[in-house]
Design a protein around this motif. Structure first.
Motif, mmCIF file in Angstrom:
data_model
loop_
_atom_site.group_PDB
_atom_site.id
_atom_site.type_symbol
_atom_site.label_atom_id
_atom_site.label_comp_id
_atom_site.label_asym_id
_atom_site.label_seq_id
_atom_site.Cartn_x
_atom_site.Cartn_y
_atom_site.Cartn_z
ATOM 1 N N GLN A 25 -18.440 6.723 60.123
ATOM 2 C CA GLN A 25 -18.380 5.305 59.754
ATOM 3 C C GLN A 25 -19.572 4.557 60.346
ATOM 4 O OE1 GLN A 25 -16.571 3.534 57.833
ATOM 5 N NE2 GLN A 25 -16.397 1.430 58.572
ATOM 6 N N GLU A 26 -19.935 4.866 61.598
ATOM 7 C CA GLU A 26 -21.075 4.202 62.226
ATOM 8 C C GLU A 26 -22.382 4.563 61.520
ATOM 9 O OE1 GLU A 26 -19.807 3.620 66.891
ATOM 10 O OE2 GLU A 26 -20.365 5.633 66.195
ATOM 11 N N GLN A 27 -22.506 5.795 61.063
ATOM 12 C CA GLN A 27 -23.703 6.188 60.329
ATOM 13 C C GLN A 27 -23.822 5.414 59.019
ATOM 14 O OE1 GLN A 27 -24.130 10.470 59.950
ATOM 15 N NE2 GLN A 27 -23.359 10.806 62.026
ATOM 16 N N LEU A 30 -24.886 1.867 59.917
ATOM 17 C CA LEU A 30 -26.299 1.889 60.278
ATOM 18 C C LEU A 30 -27.177 1.935 59.030
ATOM 19 C CD1 LEU A 30 -28.230 2.170 62.786
ATOM 20 C CD2 LEU A 30 -28.179 4.633 62.335
ATOM 21 N N THR A 31 -26.794 2.762 58.073
ATOM 22 C CA THR A 31 -27.608 2.955 56.866
ATOM 23 C C THR A 31 -27.548 1.756 55.932
ATOM 24 O OG1 THR A 31 -27.258 5.350 56.968
ATOM 25 C CG2 THR A 31 -27.974 4.436 54.855
ATOM 26 N N PHE A 32 -26.349 1.261 55.671
ATOM 27 C CA PHE A 32 -26.195 0.234 54.642
ATOM 28 C C PHE A 32 -26.356 -1.192 55.163
ATOM 29 C CE2 PHE A 32 -23.903 3.856 52.773
ATOM 30 C CZ PHE A 32 -24.499 3.890 51.528
ATOM 31 N N LEU A 33 -26.006 -1.451 56.424
ATOM 32 C CA LEU A 33 -26.032 -2.816 56.940
ATOM 33 C C LEU A 33 -27.224 -3.088 57.852
ATOM 34 C CD1 LEU A 33 -22.228 -3.381 57.689
ATOM 35 C CD2 LEU A 33 -23.489 -3.750 55.564
ATOM 36 N N ASN A 110 -27.938 2.510 71.330
ATOM 37 C CA ASN A 110 -26.611 1.894 71.290
ATOM 38 C C ASN A 110 -25.969 2.119 69.928
ATOM 39 O OD1 ASN A 110 -26.937 0.873 73.897
ATOM 40 N ND2 ASN A 110 -27.867 -1.023 73.153
ATOM 41 N N HIS A 111 -24.651 2.143 69.911
ATOM 42 C CA HIS A 111 -23.934 2.317 68.648
ATOM 43 C C HIS A 111 -23.980 1.011 67.853
ATOM 44 C CE1 HIS A 111 -21.584 6.154 69.569
ATOM 45 N NE2 HIS A 111 -22.380 5.947 70.614
ATOM 46 N N PRO A 112 -24.076 1.095 66.541
ATOM 47 C CA PRO A 112 -24.010 -0.131 65.734
ATOM 48 C C PRO A 112 -22.625 -0.758 65.826
ATOM 49 C CG PRO A 112 -23.907 1.819 64.323
ATOM 50 C CD PRO A 112 -24.201 2.310 65.705
ATOM 51 N N GLU A 113 -22.556 -2.032 65.524
ATOM 52 C CA GLU A 113 -21.263 -2.712 65.474
ATOM 53 C C GLU A 113 -20.402 -2.085 64.378
ATOM 54 O OE1 GLU A 113 -20.117 -4.939 67.424
ATOM 55 O OE2 GLU A 113 -21.779 -6.067 68.300
ATOM 56 N N SER A 114 -19.098 -2.202 64.517
ATOM 57 C CA SER A 114 -18.231 -1.789 63.416
ATOM 58 C C SER A 114 -18.460 -2.722 62.235
ATOM 59 C CB SER A 114 -16.760 -1.848 63.844
ATOM 60 O OG SER A 114 -16.369 -3.194 64.067
ATOM 61 N N ALA A 115 -18.083 -2.287 61.041
ATOM 62 C CA ALA A 115 -18.263 -3.130 59.853
ATOM 63 C C ALA A 115 -17.537 -4.463 60.017
ATOM 64 C CB ALA A 115 -17.760 -2.397 58.610
ATOM 65 N N GLU A 116 -16.347 -4.410 60.618
ATOM 66 C CA GLU A 116 -15.578 -5.649 60.815
ATOM 67 C C GLU A 116 -16.328 -6.620 61.710
ATOM 68 O OE1 GLU A 116 -11.324 -7.130 62.777
ATOM 69 O OE2 GLU A 116 -11.838 -5.010 62.739
ATOM 70 N N ASP A 138 -22.431 -9.114 48.544
ATOM 71 C CA ASP A 138 -21.062 -9.023 48.022
ATOM 72 C C ASP A 138 -20.674 -7.566 47.791
ATOM 73 O OD1 ASP A 138 -20.845 -11.743 48.039
ATOM 74 O OD2 ASP A 138 -21.312 -12.009 45.924
ATOM 75 N N LYS A 139 -21.613 -6.787 47.274
ATOM 76 C CA LYS A 139 -21.343 -5.376 46.997
ATOM 77 C C LYS A 139 -21.070 -4.609 48.291
ATOM 78 C CE LYS A 139 -23.215 -1.464 44.368
ATOM 79 N NZ LYS A 139 -24.369 -0.989 43.545
ATOM 80 N N LEU A 140 -21.871 -4.867 49.323
ATOM 81 C CA LEU A 140 -21.671 -4.197 50.612
ATOM 82 C C LEU A 140 -20.375 -4.640 51.268
ATOM 83 C CD1 LEU A 140 -25.295 -4.248 52.070
ATOM 84 C CD2 LEU A 140 -24.020 -2.269 51.243
ATOM 85 N N PHE A 141 -20.068 -5.938 51.141
ATOM 86 C CA PHE A 141 -18.822 -6.438 51.722
ATOM 87 C C PHE A 141 -17.614 -5.743 51.082
ATOM 88 C CE2 PHE A 141 -15.272 -9.492 51.386
ATOM 89 C CZ PHE A 141 -14.956 -9.592 52.740
ATOM 90 N N ASN A 142 -17.644 -5.592 49.763
ATOM 91 C CA ASN A 142 -16.547 -4.906 49.068
ATOM 92 C C ASN A 142 -16.458 -3.443 49.471
ATOM 93 O OD1 ASN A 142 -15.638 -7.137 47.614
ATOM 94 N ND2 ASN A 142 -17.163 -6.843 46.009
ATOM 95 N N ARG A 143 -17.598 -2.851 49.804
ATOM 96 C CA ARG A 143 -17.604 -1.445 50.218
ATOM 97 C C ARG A 143 -16.909 -1.259 51.561
ATOM 98 N NH1 ARG A 143 -21.310 3.052 49.452
ATOM 99 N NH2 ARG A 143 -21.087 4.514 51.199
ATOM 100 N N PHE A 144 -17.142 -2.187 52.492
ATOM 101 C CA PHE A 144 -16.659 -1.999 53.859
ATOM 102 C C PHE A 144 -15.369 -2.751 54.191
ATOM 103 C CE2 PHE A 144 -21.132 -0.797 54.389
ATOM 104 C CZ PHE A 144 -20.996 0.365 55.139
ATOM 105 N N LYS A 145 -14.968 -3.696 53.357
ATOM 106 C CA LYS A 145 -13.777 -4.462 53.709
ATOM 107 C C LYS A 145 -12.546 -3.550 53.682
ATOM 108 C CE LYS A 145 -12.513 -6.196 49.092
ATOM 109 N NZ LYS A 145 -12.363 -7.398 48.260
ATOM 110 N N PRO A 146 -11.576 -3.796 54.567
ATOM 111 C CA PRO A 146 -10.393 -2.925 54.637
ATOM 112 C C PRO A 146 -9.579 -2.983 53.355
ATOM 113 C CG PRO A 146 -10.082 -4.892 55.983
ATOM 114 C CD PRO A 146 -11.512 -4.897 55.544
ATOM 115 N N LYS A 147 -9.005 -1.849 53.003
ATOM 116 C CA LYS A 147 -8.162 -1.751 51.808
ATOM 117 C C LYS A 147 -6.702 -1.662 52.253
ATOM 118 C CE LYS A 147 -12.231 -0.887 49.872
ATOM 119 N NZ LYS A 147 -13.476 -1.023 50.650
ATOM 120 N N PHE A 148 -5.978 -2.733 52.057
ATOM 121 C CA PHE A 148 -4.582 -2.786 52.472
ATOM 122 C C PHE A 148 -3.670 -2.507 51.281
ATOM 123 C CE2 PHE A 148 -6.750 -5.703 55.446
ATOM 124 C CZ PHE A 148 -6.443 -5.043 56.636
ATOM 125 N N VAL A 149 -2.695 -1.665 51.506
ATOM 126 C CA VAL A 149 -1.713 -1.344 50.469
ATOM 127 C C VAL A 149 -0.539 -2.307 50.589
ATOM 128 C CG1 VAL A 149 -0.159 0.421 49.571
ATOM 129 C CG2 VAL A 149 -2.400 1.080 50.471
#
Length: 467
Positions: A25-27, A30-33, A110-116, A138-149
């Motif tokens: 997840q951190e990788q 790092l890559t996308f954000l 140092n480790h990147p921040e979590s997406a949240e 917007d596209k990146l936000f939709n990729r990383f935002k939590p998916k709640f059932v």
């Protein structure tokens, strides 16, 4: 430290270290954000240093010349890449002087921040927005935002830990020393860092003493407000005394605390006086004492005499009777959609900065959402339209509608003339705003679709009024 930086030479030795490996997840984060912000060279430097670190968490001793060769960068480019990593918190540099080796460096990754945490950090999010634009964000936000059932209607029948596993509480006491040693091994001694817009040219302590002399208190979120102060200082060059003056006009008389929204509004109005919101002045009959309902009837009839259709009149009157966020929410609810956080921020920005009245902002929203068929409001596109309307003094909803239609008509005529005189002499044409030629084709709603949408909006707004 800056003098030591200048002395870095290809012959200087360094080691790279990290406390533990990056997770998958951190990788991705790092890559996308991070990569769009720091750039290709800094991103490659981070990955190269990471690749040199073995299972012990440390690399062998290397020369900076090795980095220059591996990355194909000059020492100046290497230094710039390193600064970008340091500035965003992905790298920390330590140096000591050895009598034989000269300056020896340790680069701690140092480790990147979590997406949240990344998206909750205003500075990081806005920095990314400024680089990649609203659509990509917007596209990146939709990729990383939590998916709640949605679990409504379901009952949680899971068992607890003690229902399955044998555990003796007394072991905690008998093995306390071992447990403490294990816990401390995972403790990170580094101070927590946060990306900040802090400026050394602003004296925060002086500002605090100034408002305290006036009996004014900071808001509950002191750190967040401090960040706001520095951002406004960087944006407008506001000094400590002026900032104290703004605070003295923006506090709650009961709690004596600064009201952040009032504070922001007072700064925007003072520093951008030409963008004070212009009030729309819908036609009203002030000669006789009419009820509000009769005034609405008079407004309706006046618009009809001006040649507006019933659909136009309904849209104009809806735009005058609703705040922009409520208006957008009603439009989206009518189609089963919702307002994104980015849209909410954009609408608030338009209200505070565009100089357009709420009714005109509502027409703009309707144009983008219903006519241009955009599923969400995009900051770049919407701001282009708002800027053009403000400069053209479009301060009433009916003028906004007429303006859009005039531009659309000019666009069609321009195409026809271009086709007709393709082989002749060029004809001078009025330059249309760039948003008119947006790739999304203009499409007018049918009478049935517009009536359906008006009814859905009316129902939605009525439900809000009942609540």
């Amino acid at each position: 430290m800056k003098d030591i930086r200048k002395e870095i030479q290809p012959k200087n030795i360094f080691k790279a270290v990290i406390n533990n490996p990056l997770s998958n997840q951190e990788q991705e984060v790092l890559t996308f954000l991070y990569q769009p912000i720091v750039g290709a060279n800094a991103f490659s430097l981070y990955l190269t240093l990471l690749s040199e670190i073995d299972a012990s968490g440390m690399s062998d001793s290397l020369f900076h010349a090795d980095l220059i060769t591996m990355l194909d960068l000059s020492i100046q480019q290497l230094e710039k890449a390193r600064l970008k990593l340091e500035g965003i918190g992905l790298l920390e540099t330590f140096v000591k002087t050895d009598s034989e080796l000269g300056n020896v460096y340790i680069y701690r990754l140092n480790h990147p921040e979590s997406a949240e945490h990344f998206f909750k950090d205003e500075v990081l999010t806005l920095t990314l927005l400024n680089i990649i634009g609203q659509r990509k964000l917007d596209k990146l936000f939709n990729r990383f935002k939590p998916k709640f059932v949605n679990l409504s209607g379901y009952e949680n029948i899971s068992v607890g830990f003690k229902d399955v596993y044998l555990f003796k509480e007394e072991q905690i006491i008998s093995h306390s020393e071992m447990l403490n040693n294990i816990e401390n091994s995972f403790h990170d001694s580094r101070p927590a860092t946060k990306i900040t817009a802090v400026s050394e040219t602003f004296d925060w302590d002086y500002f605090i003493s100034g408002i305290e002399r006036l009996g004014i208190k900071l808001p509950a979120n002191e750190e967040g407000f401090k960040e706001e102060i520095y951002i406004f200082h960087n944006l407008f060059g506001i000094n400590e005394l002026d900032m104290i003056d703004f605070a003295s006009k923006s506090f709650d008389y009961y709690t004596n605390q600064i009201v952040v929204k009032d504070f922001e509004r007072s700064i925007y109005l003072a520093k951008d006086p030409d963008k004070k919101q212009t009030n729309a002045t819908p036609i009203r009959n002030e000669k006789v004492n009419l009820s509000e309902q009769d005034q609405q009837t008079y407004r309706h009839n006046s618009l009809k005499l001006e040649g507006f259709s019933e659909q136009d009149i309904q849209m104009i009157m809806d735009s005058e009777n609703n705040f922009p966020l409520n208006y957008l929410e009603a439009l989206k609810a009518g189609r089963g959609g919702y307002i994104t956080p980015q849209e909410r921020s954009l609408v608030k920005y338009l209200v505070s900065k565009s100089g357009l009245p709420n009714s005109v902002i509502n027409i703009l929203i309707n144009y983008v959402y219903n006519i241009q068929k955009q599923p969400t409001l995009k900051a770049d596109y919407v701001n282009r339209i708002a800027n053009e309307w403000a400069q053209s003094k479009i301060f009433s909803p009916e003028k906004a509608i007429s303006h859009v239609r005039d531009l659309a008509k000019q666009g069609k005529e321009k195409k026809q003339n271009r086709s007709k005189y393709n082989n002749g002499k060029p004809i001078r044409q009025e330059v249309l705003p760039d948003w008119v030629n947006n790739p999304v084709a203009e499409e007018k709603l049918s009478i049935e679709e517009q009536e359906k949408l008006d009814k859905e909006m009316e129902k939605f707004l009525k439900r809000r009024g009942d609540n």
